[in-house]
Scaffold this motif. Structure first.
Motif, PDB file in Angstrom:
ATOM      1  N   HIS A 162       1.196   1.079   3.478  1.00 27.81           N
ATOM      2  CA  HIS A 162       1.903   2.281   2.992  1.00 27.81           C
ATOM      3  C   HIS A 162       2.827   1.933   1.828  1.00 27.81           C
ATOM      4  CE1 HIS A 162       1.389   5.732   5.862  1.00 27.81           C
ATOM      5  NE2 HIS A 162       0.786   4.785   6.554  1.00 27.81           N
ATOM      6  N   VAL A 163       3.611   0.877   2.018  1.00 27.63           N
ATOM      7  CA  VAL A 163       4.629   0.509   1.022  1.00 27.63           C
ATOM      8  C   VAL A 163       3.973   0.054  -0.287  1.00 27.63           C
ATOM      9  CG1 VAL A 163       6.529  -1.094   0.515  1.00 27.63           C
ATOM     10  CG2 VAL A 163       6.340  -0.066   2.796  1.00 27.63           C
ATOM     11  N   ILE A 164       2.957  -0.794  -0.180  1.00 25.23           N
ATOM     12  CA  ILE A 164       2.284  -1.296  -1.390  1.00 25.23           C
ATOM     13  C   ILE A 164       1.632  -0.141  -2.147  1.00 25.23           C
ATOM     14  CG2 ILE A 164       0.361  -2.733  -2.221  1.00 25.23           C
ATOM     15  CD1 ILE A 164       1.075  -4.658   0.152  1.00 25.23           C
ATOM     16  N   SER A 165       0.947   0.731  -1.392  1.00 26.46           N
ATOM     17  CA  SER A 165       0.317   1.894  -2.018  1.00 26.46           C
ATOM     18  C   SER A 165       1.365   2.759  -2.711  1.00 26.46           C
ATOM     19  CB  SER A 165      -0.432   2.719  -0.958  1.00 26.46           C
ATOM     20  OG  SER A 165      -0.703   4.009  -1.441  1.00 26.46           O
ATOM     21  N   ALA A 166       2.507   2.956  -2.028  1.00 23.71           N
ATOM     22  CA  ALA A 166       3.554   3.818  -2.584  1.00 23.71           C
ATOM     23  C   ALA A 166       4.072   3.276  -3.917  1.00 23.71           C
ATOM     24  CB  ALA A 166       4.702   3.952  -1.588  1.00 23.71           C
ATOM     25  N   PHE A 167       4.358   1.976  -3.961  1.00 23.71           N
ATOM     26  CA  PHE A 167       4.882   1.404  -5.211  1.00 23.71           C
ATOM     27  C   PHE A 167       3.826   1.445  -6.319  1.00 23.71           C
ATOM     28  CE2 PHE A 167       8.313  -0.443  -2.623  1.00 23.71           C
ATOM     29  CZ  PHE A 167       9.384  -0.169  -3.461  1.00 23.71           C
ATOM     30  N   ALA A 168       2.599   1.108  -5.966  1.00 15.35           N
ATOM     31  CA  ALA A 168       1.528   1.085  -6.974  1.00 15.35           C
ATOM     32  C   ALA A 168       1.313   2.476  -7.566  1.00 15.35           C
ATOM     33  CB  ALA A 168       0.240   0.557  -6.350  1.00 15.35           C
ATOM     34  N   VAL A 169       1.223   3.484  -6.687  1.00 23.40           N
ATOM     35  CA  VAL A 169       0.987   4.855  -7.158  1.00 23.40           C
ATOM     36  C   VAL A 169       2.178   5.350  -7.978  1.00 23.40           C
ATOM     37  CG1 VAL A 169       0.704   7.257  -6.397  1.00 23.40           C
ATOM     38  CG2 VAL A 169      -0.597   5.444  -5.277  1.00 23.40           C
ATOM     39  N   HIS A 170       3.387   5.005  -7.521  1.00 21.01           N
ATOM     40  CA  HIS A 170       4.587   5.465  -8.228  1.00 21.01           C
ATOM     41  C   HIS A 170       4.630   4.926  -9.657  1.00 21.01           C
ATOM     42  CE1 HIS A 170       8.592   6.918  -8.854  1.00 21.01           C
ATOM     43  NE2 HIS A 170       9.078   5.704  -9.030  1.00 21.01           N
ATOM     44  N   VAL A 171       4.418   3.627  -9.796  1.00 21.87           N
ATOM     45  CA  VAL A 171       4.457   3.008 -11.129  1.00 21.87           C
ATOM     46  C   VAL A 171       3.347   3.598 -12.006  1.00 21.87           C
ATOM     47  CG1 VAL A 171       4.128   0.850 -12.400  1.00 21.87           C
ATOM     48  CG2 VAL A 171       5.541   0.868 -10.333  1.00 21.87           C
ATOM     49  N   ALA A 172       2.141   3.664 -11.441  1.00 17.65           N
ATOM     50  CA  ALA A 172       0.990   4.149 -12.226  1.00 17.65           C
ATOM     51  C   ALA A 172       1.189   5.587 -12.689  1.00 17.65           C
ATOM     52  CB  ALA A 172      -0.287   4.032 -11.387  1.00 17.65           C
ATOM     53  N   THR A 173       1.641   6.460 -11.796  1.00 14.89           N
ATOM     54  CA  THR A 173       1.778   7.883 -12.165  1.00 14.89           C
ATOM     55  C   THR A 173       2.963   8.109 -13.096  1.00 14.89           C
ATOM     56  OG1 THR A 173       2.951   8.229 -10.086  1.00 14.89           O
ATOM     57  CG2 THR A 173       0.636   8.879 -10.140  1.00 14.89           C
ATOM     58  N   THR A 174       4.034   7.342 -12.903  1.00 16.63           N
ATOM     59  CA  THR A 174       5.199   7.513 -13.785  1.00 16.63           C
ATOM     60  C   THR A 174       4.843   7.114 -15.215  1.00 16.63           C
ATOM     61  OG1 THR A 174       6.662   7.025 -11.922  1.00 16.63           O
ATOM     62  CG2 THR A 174       7.635   6.910 -14.104  1.00 16.63           C
ATOM     63  N   VAL A 175       4.184   5.971 -15.355  1.00 17.86           N
ATOM     64  CA  VAL A 175       3.803   5.501 -16.699  1.00 17.86           C
ATOM     65  C   VAL A 175       2.775   6.448 -17.315  1.00 17.86           C
ATOM     66  CG1 VAL A 175       2.658   3.630 -17.962  1.00 17.86           C
ATOM     67  CG2 VAL A 175       4.345   3.087 -16.198  1.00 17.86           C
ATOM     68  N   THR A 176       1.765   6.825 -16.509  1.00 15.64           N
ATOM     69  CA  THR A 176       0.734   7.741 -17.026  1.00 15.64           C
ATOM     70  C   THR A 176       1.365   9.076 -17.430  1.00 15.64           C
ATOM     71  OG1 THR A 176      -0.795   6.730 -15.465  1.00 15.64           O
ATOM     72  CG2 THR A 176      -1.529   8.768 -16.514  1.00 15.64           C
ATOM     73  N   GLY A 177       2.267   9.582 -16.593  1.00 14.03           N
ATOM     74  CA  GLY A 177       2.943  10.854 -16.888  1.00 14.03           C
ATOM     75  C   GLY A 177       3.706  10.788 -18.184  1.00 14.03           C
ATOM     76  N   ALA A 178       4.418   9.671 -18.383  1.00 14.24           N
ATOM     77  CA  ALA A 178       5.210   9.521 -19.607  1.00 14.24           C
ATOM     78  C   ALA A 178       4.317   9.446 -20.840  1.00 14.24           C
ATOM     79  CB  ALA A 178       6.061   8.260 -19.494  1.00 14.24           C
ATOM     80  N   GLN A 197      14.119  13.186 -10.906  1.00 12.50           N
ATOM     81  CA  GLN A 197      13.689  14.369 -10.150  1.00 12.50           C
ATOM     82  C   GLN A 197      12.349  14.120  -9.458  1.00 12.50           C
ATOM     83  OE1 GLN A 197      15.017  14.398 -13.157  1.00 12.50           O
ATOM     84  NE2 GLN A 197      16.926  15.505 -12.754  1.00 12.50           N
ATOM     85  N   GLY A 198      11.387  13.660 -10.236  1.00 16.12           N
ATOM     86  CA  GLY A 198      10.065  13.376  -9.664  1.00 16.12           C
ATOM     87  C   GLY A 198      10.122  12.231  -8.659  1.00 16.12           C
ATOM     88  N   ALA A 199      10.934  11.214  -8.992  1.00 17.44           N
ATOM     89  CA  ALA A 199      11.045  10.059  -8.096  1.00 17.44           C
ATOM     90  C   ALA A 199      11.669  10.468  -6.759  1.00 17.44           C
ATOM     91  CB  ALA A 199      11.880   8.973  -8.757  1.00 17.44           C
ATOM     92  N   ALA A 200      12.691  11.324  -6.814  1.00 11.22           N
ATOM     93  CA  ALA A 200      13.356  11.771  -5.573  1.00 11.22           C
ATOM     94  C   ALA A 200      12.368  12.519  -4.682  1.00 11.22           C
ATOM     95  CB  ALA A 200      14.547  12.660  -5.921  1.00 11.22           C
ATOM     96  N   LEU A 201      11.588  13.393  -5.300  1.00 12.89           N
ATOM     97  CA  LEU A 201      10.592  14.152  -4.534  1.00 12.89           C
ATOM     98  C   LEU A 201       9.533  13.208  -3.946  1.00 12.89           C
ATOM     99  CD1 LEU A 201       9.294  16.848  -3.687  1.00 12.89           C
ATOM    100  CD2 LEU A 201       8.157  16.901  -5.900  1.00 12.89           C
ATOM    101  N   TYR A 202       9.079  12.272  -4.771  1.00  9.00           N
ATOM    102  CA  TYR A 202       8.022  11.358  -4.338  1.00  9.00           C
ATOM    103  C   TYR A 202       8.475  10.493  -3.165  1.00  9.00           C
ATOM    104  CZ  TYR A 202       4.657   7.526  -4.460  1.00  9.00           C
ATOM    105  OH  TYR A 202       3.716   6.586  -4.111  1.00  9.00           O
ATOM    106  N   TRP A 203       9.666   9.913  -3.261  1.00 11.45           N
ATOM    107  CA  TRP A 203      10.110   8.989  -2.203  1.00 11.45           C
ATOM    108  C   TRP A 203      10.490   9.736  -0.931  1.00 11.45           C
ATOM    109  CZ3 TRP A 203       8.346   4.403  -2.351  1.00 11.45           C
ATOM    110  CH2 TRP A 203       8.093   3.792  -3.576  1.00 11.45           C
ATOM    111  N   LEU A 204      10.923  10.996  -1.082  1.00  7.99           N
ATOM    112  CA  LEU A 204      11.141  11.797   0.130  1.00  7.99           C
ATOM    113  C   LEU A 204       9.804  12.023   0.837  1.00  7.99           C
ATOM    114  CD1 LEU A 204      12.714  13.583   2.104  1.00  7.99           C
ATOM    115  CD2 LEU A 204      12.418  15.481   0.508  1.00  7.99           C
ATOM    116  N   GLY A 205       8.789  12.377   0.044  1.00  2.96           N
ATOM    117  CA  GLY A 205       7.448  12.569   0.616  1.00  2.96           C
ATOM    118  C   GLY A 205       6.952  11.302   1.285  1.00  2.96           C
ATOM    119  N   PHE A 206       7.163  10.173   0.617  1.00  2.00           N
ATOM    120  CA  PHE A 206       6.748   8.889   1.182  1.00  2.00           C
ATOM    121  C   PHE A 206       7.418   8.643   2.533  1.00  2.00           C
ATOM    122  CE2 PHE A 206       8.291   4.506   1.755  1.00  2.00           C
ATOM    123  CZ  PHE A 206       7.093   3.872   2.040  1.00  2.00           C
TER     124      PHE A 206
END
Lengths: 171, 183
Positions: free
Chosen positions: A35-51, A61-70
């Motif tokens: 769970h944790v590895i997937s969460a960090f990998a997806v977070h980094v990938a989507t944040t960079v891709t989004g930017a 804002q997005g990070a707060a929502l994401y980590w609450l969901g996690f």
């Protein structure tokens, strides 16, 4: 700013779908670590891709929502994975008329959970199985000392039972 | 630290939420000793969360985090609330392990023994020397208290609405996570 939230939602959706797929493979690491590895990998990938796609975006804002969901997601998973109460419910839901003898539930859910945890302690080298029974290892003593230190720090006199703990003062 | 693409600088509603969330552990410590001690672990945790929320409210006011109040500030406030709830979940996970952890208590029981013990003795030690029966009734009490199950003589059965519905949800989620083999 809404873009940041949208990226957070998309990232969480990817994580939700990815984790059950990953859990179906056999890994040498624990499911929680997956769970944790997937969460960090997806977070980094989507944040960079989004930017890259959307340009300058606020991070928090997005990070707060994401980590609450996690956290909610891993909380549900951990409850299913470890909770004895949910294990009892799960077992009963498979019984005819959703009912079982107390002895059956005791053997299947309580005693089996105890022995499963004994295996965990042995596999993690905190306890050792010998011909005359179980003993704690050097690593186990260190871990137990650390736990006791934490419990003293936070004024926990004993652990284990919900209602024994509550006997010290009604919850 | 504002990069070309991503703004990492937290707005006041967010950084005050991070501070308040981290303070939950400090409040737990404060409510564990001395004059402010709250005896029951569950209630102590609720007090710590409540104190954290009060702190966040005060910090929002002190930093003028919501002035002028507009859509942007509202978004920041929502993000701050998400951070506080996340902090509650993280700290509750650690707190419940420390106060009620099954494996952890087993290890502590074993560490108190001078010589090797048989599995049955280890089981008896669990729950303050009263064995797994006490542990069983403790977990059953949880199910009864939340209206999930009832006792009928020597049998336990799920309640028609809440218990059965929870059972179905548990089965569905177990299937989703591929946990059937572990149950």
């Amino acid at each position: 700013m809404l873009t940041s939230y949208v990226i957070g939602i998309i990232a969480f959706a990817i994580h939700v779908v990815l984790v059950p797929v990953l859990l179906r493979f056999s890994w040498k690491i624990s499911p929680v670590a997956i769970h944790v590895i997937s969460a960090f990998a997806v977070h980094v990938a989507t944040t960079v891709t989004g930017a890259i796609f959307f340009g300058a975006i606020p991070y928090w804002q997005g990070a707060a929502l994401y980590w609450l969901g996690f956290m909610l997601y891993i909380f549900v998973f951990s409850s299913l994975y470890k909770s004895i109460s949910l294990k009892i419910i799960h077992n009963l839901s498979h019984q005819p008329k959703y009912s079982a003898h107390l002895d059956v539930i005791f053997e299947k859910c309580i005693k089996a959970s105890f022995t499963a945890r004994v295996d965990v302690l042995v596999e993690s080298s905190l306890a050792e199985r010998r011909h005359d029974g179980f003993v704690i290892t050097r690593a186990g003593i260190k871990t137990a000392d650390r736990i006791r230190w934490m419990q003293r720090l936070f004024g926990i006199e004993r652990s284990g039972l919900y209602f024994v703990s509550r006997d010290n003062g009604s919850d | 630290m504002t990069s070309r693409f991503i703004d990492f600088v937290p707005p006041p509603a967010v950084y005050t939420a991070i501070i308040s969330g981290l303070m939950i552990i400090i409040f737990l410590f404060l409510f564990s000793h001395g004059l402010f001690r709250v005896t029951a672990p569950g209630r102590r945790f609720r007090f710590a969360v409540f104190a954290s929320l009060i702190l966040w409210t005060v910090l929002l006011w002190l930093t003028d985090a919501l002035i002028p109040f507009n859509d942007l500030r509202l978004m920041d406030l929502i993000a701050g609330a998400f951070i506080i709830v996340t902090a509650v979940f993280v700290s509750f996970t650690a707190w419940s392990l420390l106060a009620w952890g099954f494996t952890l208590t087993m290890l502590l029981n074993l560490s108190q023994q001078d010589s090797a013990i048989e599995l049955d003795n280890w089981i008896n030690l669990y729950g303050g020397g009263q064995g797994l029966e006490r542990f069983f009734s403790d977990r059953m009490e949880v199910l009864f208290r939340y209206g999930m199950a009832v006792l009928n003589g020597n049998r336990i059965l799920l309640t028609p609405a809440r218990g059965v519905l929870t059972g179905r949800v548990v089965r569905l989620l177990s299937f989703f996570f591929g946990l059937q083999k572990d149950r």
